[in-house]
Motif scaffolding. Structure first.
Motif, PDB file in Angstrom:
ATOM      1  N   GLU A   1     -23.709 104.728  20.732  1.00  0.00           N
ATOM      2  CA  GLU A   1     -24.463 105.574  21.655  1.00  0.00           C
ATOM      3  C   GLU A   1     -25.976 105.343  21.541  1.00  0.00           C
ATOM      4  O   GLU A   1     -26.568 105.592  20.478  1.00  0.00           O
ATOM      5  N   GLU A   2     -26.576 104.903  22.629  1.00  0.00           N
ATOM      6  CA  GLU A   2     -28.009 104.625  22.642  1.00  0.00           C
ATOM      7  C   GLU A   2     -28.846 105.895  22.535  1.00  0.00           C
ATOM      8  O   GLU A   2     -29.947 105.890  21.995  1.00  0.00           O
ATOM      9  N   TRP A   3     -28.301 107.010  23.055  1.00  0.00           N
ATOM     10  CA  TRP A   3     -29.078 108.247  23.069  1.00  0.00           C
ATOM     11  C   TRP A   3     -29.350 108.812  21.684  1.00  0.00           C
ATOM     12  O   TRP A   3     -30.166 109.718  21.507  1.00  0.00           O
ATOM     13  N   VAL A   4     -28.681 108.268  20.668  1.00  0.00           N
ATOM     14  CA  VAL A   4     -28.906 108.767  19.314  1.00  0.00           C
ATOM     15  C   VAL A   4     -30.365 108.558  18.900  1.00  0.00           C
ATOM     16  O   VAL A   4     -30.912 109.299  18.067  1.00  0.00           O
ATOM     17  N   LYS A   5     -31.033 107.544  19.518  1.00  0.00           N
ATOM     18  CA  LYS A   5     -32.436 107.289  19.183  1.00  0.00           C
ATOM     19  C   LYS A   5     -33.325 108.472  19.544  1.00  0.00           C
ATOM     20  O   LYS A   5     -34.370 108.685  18.928  1.00  0.00           O
TER      21      LYS A   5
ATOM     22  N   PRO B   1     -19.062 113.462  19.847  1.00  0.00           N
ATOM     23  CA  PRO B   1     -18.501 112.179  19.393  1.00  0.00           C
ATOM     24  C   PRO B   1     -19.514 111.043  19.251  1.00  0.00           C
ATOM     25  O   PRO B   1     -20.457 110.923  20.030  1.00  0.00           O
ATOM     26  N   PHE B   2     -19.286 110.202  18.248  1.00  0.00           N
ATOM     27  CA  PHE B   2     -20.087 109.007  18.027  1.00  0.00           C
ATOM     28  C   PHE B   2     -19.137 107.845  17.733  1.00  0.00           C
ATOM     29  O   PHE B   2     -18.268 107.968  16.875  1.00  0.00           O
ATOM     30  N   THR B   3     -19.321 106.744  18.424  1.00  0.00           N
ATOM     31  CA  THR B   3     -18.484 105.565  18.224  1.00  0.00           C
ATOM     32  C   THR B   3     -19.107 104.682  17.152  1.00  0.00           C
ATOM     33  O   THR B   3     -20.201 104.149  17.324  1.00  0.00           O
ATOM     34  N   VAL B   4     -18.418 104.545  16.030  1.00  0.00           N
ATOM     35  CA  VAL B   4     -18.941 103.767  14.901  1.00  0.00           C
ATOM     36  C   VAL B   4     -18.701 102.278  15.144  1.00  0.00           C
ATOM     37  O   VAL B   4     -17.565 101.847  15.357  1.00  0.00           O
ATOM     38  N   THR B   5     -19.777 101.509  15.116  1.00  0.00           N
ATOM     39  CA  THR B   5     -19.667 100.061  15.325  1.00  0.00           C
ATOM     40  C   THR B   5     -19.779  99.277  14.017  1.00  0.00           C
ATOM     41  O   THR B   5     -19.429  98.094  13.968  1.00  0.00           O
TER      42      THR B   5
ATOM     43  N   THR C   1     -30.658 108.873  12.847  1.00  0.00           N
ATOM     44  CA  THR C   1     -31.616 107.792  12.653  1.00  0.00           C
ATOM     45  C   THR C   1     -31.714 106.974  13.943  1.00  0.00           C
ATOM     46  O   THR C   1     -30.981 107.226  14.898  1.00  0.00           O
ATOM     47  N   HIS C   2     -32.572 105.979  13.957  1.00  0.00           N
ATOM     48  CA  HIS C   2     -32.724 105.152  15.155  1.00  0.00           C
ATOM     49  C   HIS C   2     -31.503 104.283  15.421  1.00  0.00           C
ATOM     50  O   HIS C   2     -31.303 103.801  16.527  1.00  0.00           O
ATOM     51  N   PHE C   3     -30.667 104.085  14.385  1.00  0.00           N
ATOM     52  CA  PHE C   3     -29.483 103.236  14.553  1.00  0.00           C
ATOM     53  C   PHE C   3     -28.179 104.021  14.561  1.00  0.00           C
ATOM     54  O   PHE C   3     -27.131 103.488  14.904  1.00  0.00           O
TER      55      PHE C   3
END
Length: 414
Positions: A204-208, A343-347, A239-241
């Motif tokens: 998810e990009e919005w986590v930044k 939810p967060f998709t772990v990469t 965090t940013h990542f």
């Protein structure tokens, strides 16, 4: 008069310092070889510089939290448990205190005090420190360990060698995986190395937008192929990542392995774990009724931190310009779901160098758990993170290093 046994300890981290102490107390002549300019570099950064030395509780609690080969540590724990460690530190001038969740820190809250206590005690016992002296390899002849070969090619004899070089995380402290290379060259098998207790990267990009936001009293659950396999309650950090913080670090080991296995991995965060679905739904309905004509952008003002509100509203597909009183039951239900399972998709995970602990290492079935003696090389002992042992955050890994180091040092000196 019987000649003193000579012991070489490779590495001046937690395991190495404790091994040297135990061996010296048992009457051996001990030399510590450390490639860095001062001992205890990694101890100095643990617990954000406060040094979470151990955790309170009985043996079973400790072994349960050593998720990587905890049963291997029975004898090490019996040789030096958490109470014995705290008493040892007290006698060396470092009083300790218990904090929330059973974590134990120096009263001074200075990791440097722990390192200084070890160094003072070891010098008093006559232990020789060879700083800025990297060991290149174990010196073997006819399957017998003779000592160590230094980086400049010189060989130095020892009756026994204790390999306590740490893992491959935080290389700036000296933990660059040298011990794995030396153990493998001597005939040991390595379990593949992976980061453990490591921040997770998400899709998810919005986590930044949430970078720096810390959440307390939330519950994070780990889902692998749509099945919940673990959950933790406590504090996390954006965090940013992706995600970090204590509860994320604890879940990271399983997450890393699941991603490596090709599974679909999610972290779902319950932002209001103290409230049941029914109670939270009634809370939302009550808030919405009282806020009636205000804009929907304000509907979570009483529930979430400011930076998190627009993210949740966007994920719920809610028009923030809409009046709260006009929100539908379906929209409220979508908010409810997100509040209880964001939810967060772990990469993947951050690199091994950024992990607090390394999972994997020297196979424990090639080491005698009663003595930490190698079953492959006569005269070799192993301790600490170079072994395939790792645990949850909270002082368990440092205790394991101290316990295995103590047992290795005592055994090598006998």
């Amino acid at each position: 008069m019987e000649e003193r046994k000579t012991i070489a300890v490779i590495g001046a981290g937690a395991a190495g310092l404790m091994a040297a102490l135990a061996a010296a107390e048992a009457g051996a002549a001990v030399t510590i070889y450390e490639k860095m300019g001062r001992p205890g570099r990694k101890i100095g950064i643990t617990g954000k510089g406060r040094c979470n030395v151990t955790h309170v509780g009985e043996r079973e609690r400790f072994l349960k939290n050593m998720v990587g080969n905890g049963k291997f540590l029975y004898s090490a724990w019996n040789a030096l448990d958490n109470d014995a460690l705290r008493e040892m530190l007290r006698c060396a001038g470092v009083e300790t205190k218990e904090e929330r969740g059973g974590r134990v820190f120096p009263v001074s809250e200075k990791a440097a005090d722990v390192v200084a206590a070890f160094e003072h005690t070891l010098r008093r016992l006559g232990v020789a420190f060879r700083l800025k002296t990297p060991v290149q390899e174990l010196w073997q002849e006819d399957e017998r360990l003779c000592g160590v070969t230094l980086a400049d090619g010189r060989r130095e004899k020892a009756d026994a060698v204790i390999l306590a070089t740490g893992g491959a995380s935080y290389p700036g402290t000296g933990s660059t995986g040298d011990g794995y290379r030396m153990a493998e060259a001597a005939g040991h098998t390595l379990t593949p190395l992976q980061p453990a207790l490591v921040p997770l990267e998400v899709e998810e990009e919005w986590v930044k937008e949430l970078m720096g936001l810390s959440l307390r009293n939330v519950e994070a659950s780990l889902w692998v192929d749509e099945k919940c396999v673990a959950s933790e309650f406590g504090e996390m950090l954006f965090t940013h990542f992706g995600l970090s913080g204590p509860i994320i670090l604890t879940l990271s080991r399983q997450a890393v392995m699941a991603v490596a296995a090709g599974s679909f991995v999610e972290i779902r965060v319950n932002l209001k774990p103290a409230l049941t679905e029914e109670v939270l739904d009634k809370r939302l309905a009550r808030d919405f009724a009282s806020l009636g004509r205000k804009k929907a952008v304000h509907c979570l003002d009483e529930l979430l931190p400011a930076s998190l509100r627009p993210v949740v509203l966007d994920l719920a597909f809610i028009n923030t310009a809409k009046e709260i009183g006009q929100l539908t039951r379906e929209e409220r239900h979508r908010l409810l779901e997100l509040l209880q399972a964001l939810p967060f998709t772990v990469t993947g995970a951050r690199p091994l160098a950024e992990a607090i602990v390394t999972a994997g290492g020297v196979c424990v079935n090639e080491v005698d758990p009663r003595t930490m003696k190698s079953k492959k090389v006569e005269g070799l002992y192993l301790a600490g993170e170079v072994l395939d042992i790792d645990g949850n955050t909270g002082g368990f890994n440092l205790q394991a290093a101290f316990s295995t180091g103590y047992l290795a040092g005592r055994s090598a000196a006998q």
